[in-house]
Motif scaffolding. Structure first.
Motif, PDB file in Angstrom:
ATOM      1  N   GLU A   1       8.820  18.542  -4.016  1.00 26.81           N
ATOM      2  CA  GLU A   1       8.818  17.117  -4.322  1.00 26.81           C
ATOM      3  C   GLU A   1       7.911  16.401  -3.323  1.00 26.81           C
ATOM      4  N   PRO A   2       7.428  15.205  -3.652  1.00 27.84           N
ATOM      5  CA  PRO A   2       6.579  14.463  -2.707  1.00 27.84           C
ATOM      6  C   PRO A   2       7.333  14.167  -1.417  1.00 27.84           C
ATOM      7  N   VAL A   3       6.618  14.290  -0.295  1.00 21.90           N
ATOM      8  CA  VAL A   3       7.202  14.038   1.016  1.00 21.90           C
ATOM      9  C   VAL A   3       6.275  13.113   1.796  1.00 21.90           C
ATOM     10  N   ARG A   4       6.861  12.150   2.478  1.00 18.26           N
ATOM     11  CA  ARG A   4       6.087  11.249   3.333  1.00 18.26           C
ATOM     12  C   ARG A   4       5.769  11.964   4.646  1.00 18.26           C
ATOM     13  N   THR A   5       4.521  11.935   5.064  1.00 12.43           N
ATOM     14  CA  THR A   5       4.073  12.522   6.326  1.00 12.43           C
ATOM     15  C   THR A   5       3.380  11.425   7.130  1.00 12.43           C
ATOM     16  N   PRO A   6       3.014  11.697   8.408  1.00 15.14           N
ATOM     17  CA  PRO A   6       2.322  10.654   9.190  1.00 15.14           C
ATOM     18  C   PRO A   6       1.028  10.170   8.533  1.00 15.14           C
ATOM     19  N   GLY A   7       0.379  11.033   7.744  1.00 11.82           N
ATOM     20  CA  GLY A   7      -0.889  10.643   7.141  1.00 11.82           C
ATOM     21  C   GLY A   7      -0.798  10.137   5.716  1.00 11.82           C
ATOM     22  N   GLY A   8       0.392  10.114   5.129  1.00 13.56           N
ATOM     23  CA  GLY A   8       0.525   9.652   3.755  1.00 13.56           C
ATOM     24  C   GLY A   8       1.631  10.388   3.023  1.00 13.56           C
ATOM     25  N   PHE A   9       1.379  10.735   1.759  1.00 16.72           N
ATOM     26  CA  PHE A   9       2.331  11.493   0.948  1.00 16.72           C
ATOM     27  C   PHE A   9       1.705  12.830   0.574  1.00 16.72           C
ATOM     28  N   MET A  10       2.540  13.872   0.495  1.00 13.46           N
ATOM     29  CA  MET A  10       2.032  15.219   0.249  1.00 13.46           C
ATOM     30  C   MET A  10       2.936  15.967  -0.720  1.00 13.46           C
ATOM     31  N   ILE A  11       2.293  16.775  -1.578  1.00 12.51           N
ATOM     32  CA  ILE A  11       2.988  17.728  -2.449  1.00 12.51           C
ATOM     33  C   ILE A  11       2.443  19.101  -2.119  1.00 12.51           C
ATOM     34  N   ILE A  12       3.322  20.092  -2.023  1.00 14.54           N
ATOM     35  CA  ILE A  12       2.897  21.444  -1.656  1.00 14.54           C
ATOM     36  C   ILE A  12       3.296  22.434  -2.750  1.00 14.54           C
TER      37      ILE A  12
ATOM     38  N   GLU B   1       0.832  -1.204   0.000  1.00 18.23           N
ATOM     39  CA  GLU B   1       0.000   0.000   0.000  1.00 18.23           C
ATOM     40  C   GLU B   1       0.869   1.258   0.000  1.00 18.23           C
ATOM     41  N   ILE B   2       1.964   1.217   0.748  1.00 18.89           N
ATOM     42  CA  ILE B   2       2.868   2.370   0.777  1.00 18.89           C
ATOM     43  C   ILE B   2       3.488   2.588  -0.602  1.00 18.89           C
ATOM     44  N   GLN B   3       3.912   1.505  -1.241  1.00 22.05           N
ATOM     45  CA  GLN B   3       4.510   1.627  -2.574  1.00 22.05           C
ATOM     46  C   GLN B   3       3.503   2.166  -3.578  1.00 22.05           C
ATOM     47  N   THR B   4       2.249   1.708  -3.482  1.00 24.43           N
ATOM     48  CA  THR B   4       1.220   2.185  -4.403  1.00 24.43           C
ATOM     49  C   THR B   4       0.959   3.669  -4.218  1.00 24.43           C
ATOM     50  N   ALA B   5       0.850   4.103  -2.949  1.00 27.25           N
ATOM     51  CA  ALA B   5       0.612   5.518  -2.678  1.00 27.25           C
ATOM     52  C   ALA B   5       1.783   6.379  -3.150  1.00 27.25           C
ATOM     53  N   GLU B   6       3.016   5.889  -2.918  1.00 29.45           N
ATOM     54  CA  GLU B   6       4.192   6.641  -3.357  1.00 29.45           C
ATOM     55  C   GLU B   6       4.240   6.738  -4.880  1.00 29.45           C
ATOM     56  N   ARG B   7       3.882   5.655  -5.548  1.00 33.05           N
ATOM     57  CA  ARG B   7       3.874   5.669  -7.006  1.00 33.05           C
ATOM     58  C   ARG B   7       2.827   6.654  -7.545  1.00 33.05           C
ATOM     59  N   GLN B   8       1.645   6.665  -6.929  1.00 31.02           N
ATOM     60  CA  GLN B   8       0.606   7.617  -7.346  1.00 31.02           C
ATOM     61  C   GLN B   8       1.081   9.056  -7.166  1.00 31.02           C
ATOM     62  N   THR B   9       1.734   9.320  -6.020  1.00 30.38           N
ATOM     63  CA  THR B   9       2.206  10.681  -5.738  1.00 30.38           C
ATOM     64  C   THR B   9       3.276  11.098  -6.737  1.00 30.38           C
ATOM     65  N   ARG B  10       4.166  10.181  -7.084  1.00 28.84           N
ATOM     66  CA  ARG B  10       5.221  10.470  -8.058  1.00 28.84           C
ATOM     67  C   ARG B  10       4.628  10.760  -9.435  1.00 28.84           C
ATOM     68  N   GLN B  11       3.590  10.024  -9.800  1.00 28.38           N
ATOM     69  CA  GLN B  11       2.931  10.263 -11.083  1.00 28.38           C
ATOM     70  C   GLN B  11       2.320  11.667 -11.116  1.00 28.38           C
ATOM     71  N   ILE B  12       1.673  12.054 -10.022  1.00 31.68           N
ATOM     72  CA  ILE B  12       1.086  13.400  -9.942  1.00 31.68           C
ATOM     73  C   ILE B  12       2.182  14.453 -10.040  1.00 31.68           C
TER      74      ILE B  12
END
Length: 431
Positions: free
Chosen positions: A262-273, A196-207
């Motif tokens: 760049e995407p950053v891992r936070t306690p709640g998931g991945f975030m882009i600002i 699940e972490i890899q999937t979320a990270e991949r989605q964030t990288r695509q965005i």
């Protein structure tokens, strides 16, 4: 005037219902349930009104409309979360009386330099029903107080945390620039699996790659983000670097206006600002401070709003009759941070206070009592003991640090709490 008023009202009229247009003579289809939420239901008409409001907001921004299915999903999720919080408020005995609601409406009109009649007319020009707007403000006030009780009141910041923060490189940036930000959040549940972490990270990288290739941040936030402000283009308002997850602190200093992290891992998931604006910076500034003390009485499960108001009014009458403010605060005040000190908040920066408290304090002459008034924390009486102009003293620096740490903890705790109450609620979607 229309767009200006709408923008100013947006935080208070979040999701305000739109007028349905002229009444027609033909038979209207029956309403139906679209979701069961614990002991309540969300109706199709409620969902349709909120959906139209969101679509109009997106259109006013000039952004490309996300896929209809995605908008519908996010609108329904927002309604479900609101409904859960409103039911929590109902069970906790939180009530917003007509008098308090009328005062809130009058305050909104006053902030926009409008009379009550002008305010009604302005709402009508913006396509908003006064009664529907009034009802939505009541809902937002209930939700705000539920969050205050369930989230904000359990957040504690120790003196050691403040000292550590001020000594850190991050703490030294507390008087630096502020940033108006937008975010895209890809969430992760507690205990997420490596897959699940890899999937979320991949989605964030695509965005992130889409953004680097010129995709519109607002549109991607509305269609892909799971953040609470996704339907507002992800905008989260003004923040200092210290109020954000530490991983973003150094990035913000390097990013220009319009820059994307760049995407950053936070306690709640991945975030882009994204940095929308910057302001401030430089050193200490001269500002006004007020020495104030107060008595706070809060509604609770065993004392409703009306009983709380009657109690604060009796305390006010006793103070007016000459009883000592400090002793009354020690006996009655429910603010654990000041009650034992006779309600004394010491010298405070008005900008660090909630608007309701700040406005009453600013309009109360030195040496005088205010009448009882309501804030998100409960019912107050305050007394202004003095005023002064000062620079950024050590005490002020500590208070700023404490506020920043509380805000950071609140943002993280709120997201975790919203996920928790959503997971624990019984929700059956009928669509």
């Amino acid at each position: 005037m229309k767009s200006k008023l709408t923008n100013r009202l947006r935080p208070l009229l979040l999701g305000a219902l739109l007028l349905g247009g002229a009444v027609h003579a033909q038979v209207q289809p029956l309403d139906r349930v679209v979701a069961i939420v614990d002991n309540d239901v969300i109706m199709q008409s409620q969902f349709d009104r909120r959906l139209r409001e969101v679509e109009q907001t997106i259109a006013k921004r000039g952004a490309q409309m996300p896929p209809q299915q995605e908008i519908q999903r996010q609108v329904l999720e927002r309604l479900i979360l609101e409904d859960i919080q409103l039911q929590l408020g109902e069970r906790s005995g939180i009530r917003i009386g007509d008098e308090e609601l009328n005062q809130a409406m009058a305050t909104i009109a006053q902030r926009n330099n409008l009379t009550p009649d002008q305010f009604r007319a302005a709402l009508a020009r913006d396509g908003l029903s006064y009664e529907d707007a009034r009802d939505q403000i009541r809902r937002e006030m209930v939700i705000s107080r539920v969050r205050q009780r369930r989230v904000a009141e359990r957040i504690q910041v120790s003196d050691q945390e403040v000292r550590n923060f001020l000594a850190s490189d991050l703490g030294k940036l507390q008087l630096s620039e502020e940033f108006r930000l937008a975010s895209i959040v890809i969430p992760l549940s507690d205990g997420a699996s490596p897959e699940e972490i890899q999937t979320a990270e991949r989605q964030t990288r695509q965005i992130y790659q889409q953004l680097r290739s010129g995709a519109d941040f607002t549109e991607l936030a509305m269609s892909r983000s799971a953040g609470e402000t996704a339907l507002e283009g992800g905008e989260i308002g003004w923040r200092k670097a210290a109020q954000l997850p530490p991983a973003f602190a150094e990035m913000l200093g390097r990013l220009p206006t319009g820059g994307i992290s760049e995407p950053v891992r936070t306690p709640g998931g991945f975030m882009i600002i994204k940095v929308l604006e910057k302001r401030g910076g430089s050193g200490a500034q001269i500002r006004d401070e007020v020495h104030v003390r107060h008595i706070l009485i809060k509604p609770s499960e065993i004392r409703n709003e009306a009983e709380t108001k009657r109690l604060i009014e009796r305390i006010y009458d006793r103070l007016r009759a000459g009883e000592d403010f400090g002793e009354m605060a020690k006996s009655f005040s429910e603010d654990p941070g000041s009650a034992l000190n006779g309600g004394d908040l010491n010298w405070v920066d008005p900008n660090a206070l909630v608007p309701e408290f700040r406005e009453v304090m600013e309009n109360t002459p030195s040496g005088q009592l205010s009448r009882p008034f309501r804030s998100p924390f409960g019912w107050h009486i305050l007394e202004v003991l003095g005023r002064r102009a000062t620079d950024s003293s050590e005490q002020s620096r500590e208070q700023q640090a404490r506020n920043m740490l509380r805000n950071r903890k609140y943002d993280e705790e709120l997201q975790a709490w919203l996920r928790q109450i959503r997971d624990e609620a019984y929700v059956e979607i009928k669509q």
